[in-house]
Structure formats: structure tokens, C-alpha cells
Design an enzyme around this catalytic site. Structure first.
Site, PDB file in Angstrom:
ATOM      1  N   GLY A  48       0.770  -1.248   0.000  1.00 26.15           N
ATOM      2  CA  GLY A  48       0.000   0.000   0.000  1.00 26.15           C
ATOM      3  C   GLY A  48       0.797   1.292   0.000  1.00 26.15           C
ATOM      4  O   GLY A  48       0.327   2.305  -0.499  1.00 26.15           O
ATOM      5  N   ASP A 103       0.508   3.340   4.348  1.00 24.74           N
ATOM      6  CA  ASP A 103      -0.571   4.033   3.633  1.00 24.74           C
ATOM      7  C   ASP A 103      -1.699   4.417   4.582  1.00 24.74           C
ATOM      8  O   ASP A 103      -2.202   5.531   4.547  1.00 24.74           O
ATOM      9  CB  ASP A 103      -1.110   3.186   2.464  1.00 24.74           C
ATOM     10  CG  ASP A 103      -1.537   1.783   2.881  1.00 24.74           C
ATOM     11  OD1 ASP A 103      -1.256   1.377   4.033  1.00 24.74           O
ATOM     12  OD2 ASP A 103      -2.153   1.082   2.061  1.00 24.74           O
ATOM     13  N   ASP A 106      -5.370   1.621  10.549  1.00 27.55           N
ATOM     14  CA  ASP A 106      -6.784   1.381  10.807  1.00 27.55           C
ATOM     15  C   ASP A 106      -6.900   0.952  12.280  1.00 27.55           C
ATOM     16  O   ASP A 106      -6.957   1.794  13.160  1.00 27.55           O
ATOM     17  CB  ASP A 106      -7.220   0.294   9.811  1.00 27.55           C
ATOM     18  CG  ASP A 106      -8.713   0.101   9.730  1.00 27.55           C
ATOM     19  OD1 ASP A 106      -9.437   1.098   9.746  1.00 27.55           O
ATOM     20  OD2 ASP A 106      -9.159  -1.055   9.643  1.00 27.55           O
ATOM     21  N   LYS A 134      -7.508   6.277  10.537  1.00 25.63           N
ATOM     22  CA  LYS A 134      -8.926   6.238  10.914  1.00 25.63           C
ATOM     23  C   LYS A 134      -8.977   6.235  12.439  1.00 25.63           C
ATOM     24  O   LYS A 134      -8.935   5.165  13.055  1.00 25.63           O
ATOM     25  CB  LYS A 134      -9.591   4.970  10.361  1.00 25.63           C
ATOM     26  CG  LYS A 134      -9.762   4.955   8.853  1.00 25.63           C
ATOM     27  CD  LYS A 134     -10.449   3.672   8.410  1.00 25.63           C
ATOM     28  CE  LYS A 134     -10.589   3.601   6.908  1.00 25.63           C
ATOM     29  NZ  LYS A 134     -10.963   2.243   6.451  1.00 25.63           N
ATOM     30  N   PHE A 155     -14.400   2.821   3.981  1.00 24.08           N
ATOM     31  CA  PHE A 155     -13.389   2.182   3.156  1.00 24.08           C
ATOM     32  C   PHE A 155     -12.909   3.120   2.048  1.00 24.08           C
ATOM     33  O   PHE A 155     -13.711   3.759   1.376  1.00 24.08           O
ATOM     34  CB  PHE A 155     -13.939   0.889   2.550  1.00 24.08           C
ATOM     35  CG  PHE A 155     -12.866   0.029   1.956  1.00 24.08           C
ATOM     36  CD1 PHE A 155     -12.101  -0.784   2.767  1.00 24.08           C
ATOM     37  CD2 PHE A 155     -12.602   0.068   0.598  1.00 24.08           C
ATOM     38  CE1 PHE A 155     -11.077  -1.562   2.223  1.00 24.08           C
ATOM     39  CE2 PHE A 155     -11.594  -0.707   0.045  1.00 24.08           C
ATOM     40  CZ  PHE A 155     -10.839  -1.522   0.865  1.00 24.08           C
ATOM     41  N   ASP A 162      -5.883  -0.503  -1.947  1.00 20.45           N
ATOM     42  CA  ASP A 162      -6.618  -1.375  -2.859  1.00 20.45           C
ATOM     43  C   ASP A 162      -7.959  -1.836  -2.319  1.00 20.45           C
ATOM     44  O   ASP A 162      -8.195  -1.837  -1.110  1.00 20.45           O
ATOM     45  CB  ASP A 162      -5.788  -2.632  -3.153  1.00 20.45           C
ATOM     46  CG  ASP A 162      -5.779  -3.595  -1.972  1.00 20.45           C
ATOM     47  OD1 ASP A 162      -5.399  -3.161  -0.869  1.00 20.45           O
ATOM     48  OD2 ASP A 162      -6.174  -4.764  -2.149  1.00 20.45           O
ATOM     49  N   ARG A 168      -5.158   0.453  -6.908  1.00 17.73           N
ATOM     50  CA  ARG A 168      -3.941   1.049  -6.336  1.00 17.73           C
ATOM     51  C   ARG A 168      -3.362   2.146  -7.220  1.00 17.73           C
ATOM     52  O   ARG A 168      -2.655   3.025  -6.757  1.00 17.73           O
ATOM     53  CB  ARG A 168      -2.860  -0.026  -6.153  1.00 17.73           C
ATOM     54  CG  ARG A 168      -3.176  -1.079  -5.108  1.00 17.73           C
ATOM     55  CD  ARG A 168      -1.909  -1.853  -4.774  1.00 17.73           C
ATOM     56  NE  ARG A 168      -2.170  -3.104  -4.092  1.00 17.73           N
ATOM     57  CZ  ARG A 168      -2.313  -3.242  -2.771  1.00 17.73           C
ATOM     58  NH1 ARG A 168      -2.253  -2.178  -1.993  1.00 17.73           N
ATOM     59  NH2 ARG A 168      -2.523  -4.417  -2.234  1.00 17.73           N
TER      60      ARG A 168
HETATM   61  P1  IMP Z   1      -4.677  -2.276  10.593  1.00 20.29           P
HETATM   62  O1  IMP Z   1      -3.710  -3.393  10.908  1.00 20.29           O
HETATM   63  O2  IMP Z   1      -6.072  -2.599  11.053  1.00 20.29           O
HETATM   64  O3  IMP Z   1      -4.213  -0.928  11.076  1.00 20.29           O
HETATM   65  O4  IMP Z   1      -4.824  -2.250   9.035  1.00 20.29           O
HETATM   66  C1  IMP Z   1      -3.877  -1.732   8.211  1.00 20.29           C
HETATM   67  C2  IMP Z   1      -3.992  -2.305   6.815  1.00 20.29           C
HETATM   68  O5  IMP Z   1      -5.347  -2.584   6.447  1.00 20.29           O
HETATM   69  C3  IMP Z   1      -3.493  -1.284   5.813  1.00 20.29           C
HETATM   70  O6  IMP Z   1      -2.126  -1.451   5.589  1.00 20.29           O
HETATM   71  C4  IMP Z   1      -4.341  -1.577   4.600  1.00 20.29           C
HETATM   72  O7  IMP Z   1      -3.698  -2.559   3.828  1.00 20.29           O
HETATM   73  C5  IMP Z   1      -5.623  -2.158   5.138  1.00 20.29           C
HETATM   74  N1  IMP Z   1      -6.719  -1.157   5.155  1.00 20.29           N
HETATM   75  C6  IMP Z   1      -7.329  -0.635   6.247  1.00 20.29           C
HETATM   76  N2  IMP Z   1      -8.305   0.223   5.904  1.00 20.29           N
HETATM   77  C7  IMP Z   1      -8.326   0.246   4.555  1.00 20.29           C
HETATM   78  C8  IMP Z   1      -9.124   0.980   3.588  1.00 20.29           C
HETATM   79  O8  IMP Z   1     -10.033   1.778   3.903  1.00 20.29           O
HETATM   80  N3  IMP Z   1      -8.829   0.758   2.278  1.00 20.29           N
HETATM   81  C9  IMP Z   1      -7.835  -0.110   1.873  1.00 20.29           C
HETATM   82  N4  IMP Z   1      -7.076  -0.794   2.744  1.00 20.29           N
HETATM   83  C10 IMP Z   1      -7.308  -0.619   4.081  1.00 20.29           C
END
Ligand code: IMP
Length: 179
Positions: A48, A103, A106, A134, A155, A162, A168
Site C-alpha cells: 500500500g 498508507d 486502521d 482512521k 473504506f 486497494d 492502487r
Molecule cells: P490495521 O492493521 O487494522 O491498522 O490495518 C492496516 C492495513 O489494512 C493497511 O495497511 C491496509 O492494507 C488495510 N486497510 C485498512 N483500511 C483500509 C481501507 O479503507 N482501504 C484499503 N485498505 C485498508
């Protein structure tokens, strides 16, 4: 409002290219001031972060290096669910000033794993730069040093992000359109 279709879903423009580039220039400016003589090693987290890493690096003008890693999920031996593993690091990070490039943060789970991995390898410092955050979804207590944009819990796709592997390549960032 420009809408596009990625796979089976409709998305609408949320952050335009010029706005993204302006914000990246500001972050790069901060890094240029704070890392003037530190020779930072940027670590891009694939897939990402590739566009963010590329544009940020073009705006950074202090001596620096970049490497990329990726996270791979694998089932733990006791099948306690998905454990994530860092793959692809060739560089010695001991004693280095690291700036991790992501990128989007979350839940923060991925970033927490990545930080743990690097902390065990004795860098001089670790900072995090994420283009998107977020805040409502964040579960982990992370210090995020450079945040491009705080966004709502919807999202998003484009600019490296992606939807099932697609989107992407888009220059702007799009948000899922309400049905
Ligand atoms: P986390 O481990 O929950 O913080 O998620 C991080 C990963 O989830 C990022 O590196 C993205 O690959 C994916 N991700 C989280 N939210 C989104 C979104 O809204 N669009 C696309 N990918 C996301």
C-alpha cells in the site's frame, strides 16, 4: 462528484491528488528539518505505501535511504488465528534512525507488529509516517509522528490503497459510496 467503479463497488472522490501532494510536501518539510544530519532509513510497508513512499522521498532533500518490507499472514502452530510476519528486510537497522511509511493505520495491529519487529533490532529511533489514519478504529496505543489525513471510518481506495487488489493505481483517493 466524480465516481468510479472498482470491481463491484462504486467509489467517489474523497482526497484529490493536489491535496495529497500538498500535505506530503508539508510532511517532507518537517522531516527535512528534523532529520538534517541523521541519514534516516525510510522503511516502506508494501504494497500500500508505494505511492506515498515515492512522492514523499521526492520531496525529502536530506541524505537518506529507503528499504521496503511486506507483512505476510500465517497461521500460528497452535492455530490461534493469523499472526503477521515481516518479510524482506535486508538492511542492518542497528543504530539507524528509522521512519516507517504506511498508507493507512486502521486498527493499528499491523503497525504494532512492525514496530515490535524493528524495536528488537536496536535502531536509534523509530518514527511513523502514515498518509491516512482512521482514529475511530484505532485500538492500539501508537505514537503516530506524521499523519497526512485523519479520515472517517469508511473504506477508501486509490493512491496505493486497494480493494481486493484493485485501484492502487488511482491518483486520487476515493471513498466507498453509500448504497
Ligand atoms: P490495521 O492493521 O487494522 O491498522 O490495518 C492496516 C492495513 O489494512 C493497511 O495497511 C491496509 O492494507 C488495510 N486497510 C485498512 N483500511 C483500509 C481501507 O479503507 N482501504 C484499503 N485498505 C485498508
Amino acid at each position: 462528484m466524480e465516481t468510479i467503479k472498482v470491481r463491484d463497488k462504486e467509489f467517489e472522490v474523497y482526497l484529490e491528488e493536489t491535496k495529497i501532494q500538498q500535505r506530503i510536501a508539508e510532511i517532507a518539510q518537517d522531516i527535512n528539518e528534523e532529520y538534517a544530519s541523521k541519514n534516516p532509513l525510510f522503511i516502506g510497508i508494501l504494497n500500500g505505501s508505494f505511492m506515498f513512499a515515492s512522492d514523499l522521498m521526492k520531496a525529502v532533500n536530506v541524505p537518506s535511504e529507503i528499504a521496503f518490507i511486506r507483512m505476510a499472514s500465517y497461521k500460528g502452530m497452535e492455530s490461534t488465528g493469523n499472526v503477521k510476519q515481516v518479510l524482506g528486510l535486508q538492511e542492518n537497522v542497528f543504530g539507524r534512525h528509522l521512519i516507517l511509511l504506511e498508507d493507512i493505520v486502521d486498527s493499528g495491529l499491523t503497525m504494532e507488529e512492525v514496530i515490535k519487529f524493528f524495536q528488537e533490532r536496536g535502531p536509534k529511533s523509530i518514527r511513523i509516517a502514515t498518509l491516512l489514519l482512521k482514529p475511530e478504529k484505532l485500538e492500539k496505543d501508537l505514537k503516530l509522528d506524521y499523519v497526512g489525513f485523519e479520515i472517517p471510518e469508511k473504506f477508501v481506495v486509490g493512491y496505493g490503497l486497494d480493494y481486493n487488489g484493485h485501484g492502487r493505481n488511482l491518483k486520487d483517493i476515493y471513498q466507498l459510496k453509500e448504497a
